[in-house]
Design a protein around this motif. Structure first.
Motif, short mmCIF file in Angstrom:
data_model
loop_
_atom_site.label_atom_id
_atom_site.label_comp_id
_atom_site.label_asym_id
_atom_site.label_seq_id
_atom_site.Cartn_x
_atom_site.Cartn_y
_atom_site.Cartn_z
N ALA A 116 3.62 6.96 -18.61
CA ALA A 116 4.04 7.16 -19.99
C ALA A 116 3.37 6.16 -20.93
N GLY A 117 2.97 4.99 -20.40
CA GLY A 117 2.37 3.97 -21.26
C GLY A 117 0.89 3.75 -21.07
N VAL A 118 0.36 4.11 -19.89
CA VAL A 118 -1.06 3.91 -19.61
C VAL A 118 -1.63 5.19 -19.02
N HIS A 119 -2.95 5.23 -18.89
CA HIS A 119 -3.61 6.40 -18.32
C HIS A 119 -3.33 6.47 -16.82
N PRO A 120 -3.16 7.68 -16.24
CA PRO A 120 -2.90 7.77 -14.79
C PRO A 120 -3.99 7.17 -13.93
N ALA A 121 -5.21 7.08 -14.43
CA ALA A 121 -6.26 6.43 -13.65
C ALA A 121 -5.95 4.97 -13.41
N VAL A 122 -5.23 4.34 -14.33
CA VAL A 122 -4.86 2.93 -14.16
C VAL A 122 -3.89 2.80 -12.99
N VAL A 123 -2.99 3.77 -12.82
CA VAL A 123 -2.06 3.74 -11.69
C VAL A 123 -2.83 3.83 -10.38
N SER A 154 0.83 -1.22 0.00
CA SER A 154 0.00 0.00 0.00
C SER A 154 0.86 1.26 0.00
N HIS A 155 2.00 1.21 0.68
CA HIS A 155 2.91 2.36 0.65
C HIS A 155 3.45 2.59 -0.76
N LEU A 156 3.79 1.51 -1.45
CA LEU A 156 4.27 1.65 -2.83
C LEU A 156 3.17 2.22 -3.72
N GLN A 175 8.98 5.47 3.54
CA GLN A 175 9.98 6.37 2.97
C GLN A 175 10.53 5.80 1.67
N ALA A 176 10.83 4.50 1.66
CA ALA A 176 11.38 3.88 0.45
C ALA A 176 10.38 3.93 -0.69
N ALA A 177 9.09 3.79 -0.35
CA ALA A 177 8.06 3.83 -1.39
C ALA A 177 8.01 5.19 -2.07
N PHE A 178 8.31 6.25 -1.32
CA PHE A 178 8.28 7.58 -1.92
C PHE A 178 9.57 7.93 -2.64
N VAL A 179 10.53 7.01 -2.62
CA VAL A 179 11.70 7.11 -3.49
C VAL A 179 11.45 6.32 -4.77
N VAL A 180 10.93 5.10 -4.63
CA VAL A 180 10.73 4.20 -5.77
C VAL A 180 9.41 4.48 -6.48
N GLY A 181 8.34 4.75 -5.70
CA GLY A 181 7.00 4.86 -6.26
C GLY A 181 6.85 5.91 -7.35
N PRO A 182 7.28 7.17 -7.11
CA PRO A 182 7.13 8.18 -8.17
C PRO A 182 7.86 7.83 -9.45
N ALA A 183 9.07 7.25 -9.34
CA ALA A 183 9.79 6.86 -10.55
C ALA A 183 9.04 5.77 -11.30
N SER A 212 0.92 7.01 -6.47
CA SER A 212 -0.20 7.94 -6.58
C SER A 212 0.23 9.40 -6.47
N VAL A 213 1.39 9.65 -5.85
CA VAL A 213 1.90 11.03 -5.78
C VAL A 213 1.98 11.64 -7.18
N VAL A 214 2.44 10.84 -8.14
CA VAL A 214 2.52 11.29 -9.52
C VAL A 214 1.17 11.20 -10.21
N ALA A 215 0.48 10.07 -10.01
CA ALA A 215 -0.76 9.82 -10.75
C ALA A 215 -1.86 10.81 -10.40
N ILE A 216 -1.98 11.19 -9.13
CA ILE A 216 -3.04 12.11 -8.72
C ILE A 216 -2.87 13.46 -9.41
N ALA A 217 -1.66 13.99 -9.38
CA ALA A 217 -1.42 15.29 -10.02
C ALA A 217 -1.57 15.19 -11.54
N TRP A 218 -1.11 14.10 -12.12
CA TRP A 218 -1.16 13.97 -13.58
C TRP A 218 -2.59 13.81 -14.08
N LEU A 219 -3.40 13.05 -13.34
CA LEU A 219 -4.80 12.90 -13.72
C LEU A 219 -5.55 14.22 -13.56
N ALA A 220 -5.24 14.98 -12.52
CA ALA A 220 -5.84 16.31 -12.37
C ALA A 220 -5.48 17.20 -13.55
N LEU A 221 -4.25 17.09 -14.00
CA LEU A 221 -3.81 17.87 -15.16
C LEU A 221 -4.59 17.49 -16.41
#
Length: 424
Positions: A176-183, A31-33, A161-169, A38-47
C-alpha cells in the motif's frame, strides 16, 4: 525451574541448544517470512505489468514460475548436484533466489522490467528450490540423532506456516505504501542472509559410499527405486498433495458461489488453517516417541475428515472450525514425513533423495489443482471438497491396510530368523 523452561518442551529446548541449528533456523525464519510476503507481491507486481485483458494469465504464470521449475531442477540437475555438500546446496539456492529477485528490483528501478523478463527471473529463482530444501533437511539430519530430528523439522516447518499467516498481511501493508518490487527486494535480502549463515556452518563432511565400480550410487530417482520403503513414502505423500490440490480451486468458488460471500471470508478460512497448522506443527514436534507412520496416516485421515462438512451444507461457523482442525492435524505432517526420509536414507544419499521427493510432490499439488477446475464444474465446489475429503480418507485407509499386510507377512520370517531358521 525458569518460566522459559516450563513453557518450552524439553524436546525444543534441547534442539535450540545447538548453536549451529539456532543460526540456521534464524536465517530460515527470515527467508520464510520473505516468501510469505512474496505471495502477495508476486501477484500484485504481475498485475501492474500486465495489460488488463491478460492480467489473469500473467498472474497465473508468475505464481507457477515461482514454484514449478523446482521440480524440473530436481530432476534435470541431479547428475551434477546429487553429491554436492548440503550447506553448499543451501547457499546455491539462497544465492540464486537473492540474485534473481534482486535483478527484478534493479530492472524495475531502471524502468526495464517487462512481463517476459519478470516471468523468466521468477522461474530462474526457483530452479534450485528443491535442492535448497534438501540441503536444509540434510543439515538437520547431520546436526541431530534420529530421535531429535522431529523437533528440528517441526521448528523449521512451523516457521514456514507462520510466515504464510503473517507474511501476506505484512506485504499488504507494505504494498500500500511502496511498489511491490520493493517487497521482492526484501525477500532477496532475507535469502542473502540465509546464504551467509549457511556458509558459517561448520559440520563434518559425509563421504559417499561408492558402488563396486567406485562411482556414486546414482541420482535421487534411482536411489528411490532401490528402496521400496522410500518409494512408498513418496507415493503416499504425492497422492496426498494431489488430493489436496482441488481444495485450492474449490474453496474460493465455495465462498463466492455457494456462500455468496466476499474475499474476506476466504481469507478467514486460510487464516484459521494457518494458525491451526502452526499449533499442530509445534505439538507434533514434541511427540518424539511416537511411531511416525501411524501419526502420518492419522494426519491424512484427519485432513480428509475435516473437508466432509463442506459438501454437507454445514453452517459457516462449523466449516471454519473444521478447517482450523484440518490445519491442526495437517501441521505435523511435513515434519513427520521428512523424518521418515531422514531416518531411512543413507546420509550421503539424503540430498538427492529429498530433492527427488520434492520433484514429485511439487508437481503433484498443481496437477491436483488443474483437476480441480473440471471437478468443480461437474460436481460443484462443495461436491469437489467432499470428494477430495472422501478420497483422502480412502488414501489413509489404503496406506494403513498395506502397512498392516506388509507387517504380517514379514513377522513369520523375522521370527524364524531369530530362531536361527532361514526361510527357503
Amino acid at each position: 525451574m525458569t518460566l522459559t523452561s516450563r513453557l518450552v518442551p524439553e524436546a525444543y529446548r534441547a534442539t535450540l541448544g545447538v548453536p549451529a541449528f539456532r543460526r540456521l533456523l534464524s536465517a530460515l525464519v527470515g527467508s520464510h517470512l520473505g516468501d510469505g510476503m512474496s505471495v502477495v507481491a508476486i501477484a500484485w507486481l504481475a498485475l501492474r505489468l500486465a495489460p488488463p485483458e491478460r492480467a489473469g494469465l500473467l498472474i497465473g504464470a508468475a505464481v507457477a514460475a515461482y514454484t514449478l521449475p523446482a521440480a524440473a531442477g530436481a530432476l534435470l540437475l541431479a547428475r551434477w548436484l546429487s553429491r554436492v555438500p548440503a550447506h553448499r546446496l543451501v547457499i546455491a539456492n539462497a544465492g540464486l533466489r537473492a540474485g534473481a529477485l534482486g535483478a527484478i528490483v534493479v530492472l524495475h528501478l531502471l524502468g526495464q522490467l517487462t512481463a517476459g523478463r519478470y516471468i523468466a527471473l521468477l522461474a530462474g529463482s526457483s530452479l534450485l528450490t528443491a535442492w535448497g530444501s534438501a540441503g536444509t533437511y540434510t543439515l538437520i539430519s547431520r546436526m541431530f540423532p534420529a530421535d531429535r530430528r522431529l523437533p528440528a523439522n517441526a521448528l523449521v516447518g512451523t516457521s514456514q506456516q507462520a510466515a504464510f499467516v503473517v507474511g501476506p498481511a505484512l506485504a499488504g501493508l507494505l504494498v500500500a505504501g511502496v511498489h511491490p518490487a520493493v517487497v521482492l527486494g526484501v525477500d532477496a535480502l532475507t535469502y542473502l542472509l540465509l546464504a551467509v549463515q549457511a556458509s558459517r556452518l561448520d559440520l563434518p563432511a559425509v563421504t559417499a559410499a561408492p558402488d563396486g565400480d567406485g562411482r556414486p550410487t546414482g541420482t535421487g530417482i534411482r536411489l528411490l527405486l532401490r528402496r521400496p520403503e522410500l518409494v512408498g513414502l513418496v507415493g503416499v505423500t504425492a497422492v496426498f498433495y494431489f488430493l489436496y490440490g482441488p481444495v485450492e480451486v474449490a474453496l474460493p468458488l465455495y465462498v463466492a458461489d455457494e456462500l455468496n460471500s466476499a474475499a474476506r471470508l476466504l481469507g478467514a478460512y486460510w487464516t484459521v488453517f494457518g494458525i491451526g497448522a502452526v499449533v499442530g506443527g509445534l505439538l507434533g514436534g514434541t511427540f518424539t516417541a511416537a511411531r511416525q507412520w501411524p501419526v502420518t496416516i492419522a494426519v491424512i485421515a484427519g485432513w480428509g475428515l475435516s473437508l466432509l462438512p463442506f459438501g454437507l451444507s454445514a453452517p459457516v461457523w462449523l466449516t471454519l472450525c473444521c478447517f482450523a482442525v484440518g490445519g491442526l492435524v495437517y501441521g505435523p505432517f511435513p515434519a513427520f514425513s521428512l523424518a521418515l526420509f531422514q531416518n531411512a536414507a543413507e546420509p550421503a544419499d539424503l540430498p538427492a533423495v529429498l530433492a527427488a521427493r520434492s520433484a514429485v510432490t511439487t508437481a503433484a499439488m498443481p496437477l491436483g489443482a488443474a483437476l480441480g477446475g473440471p471437478l468443480a464444474t461437474a460436481l460443484g465446489a462443495g461436491g469437489t471438497l467432499l470428494g477430495s475429503g472422501v478420497a483422502t480418507v480412502g488414501l489413509a485407509a489404503l496406506t494403513a491396510g498395506t502397512l498392516l499386510i506388509h507387517a504380517r507377512t514379514r513377522r513369520p520370517i523375522t521370527a524364524r530368523r531369530r530362531l536361527g531358521v532361514e526361510p527357503r
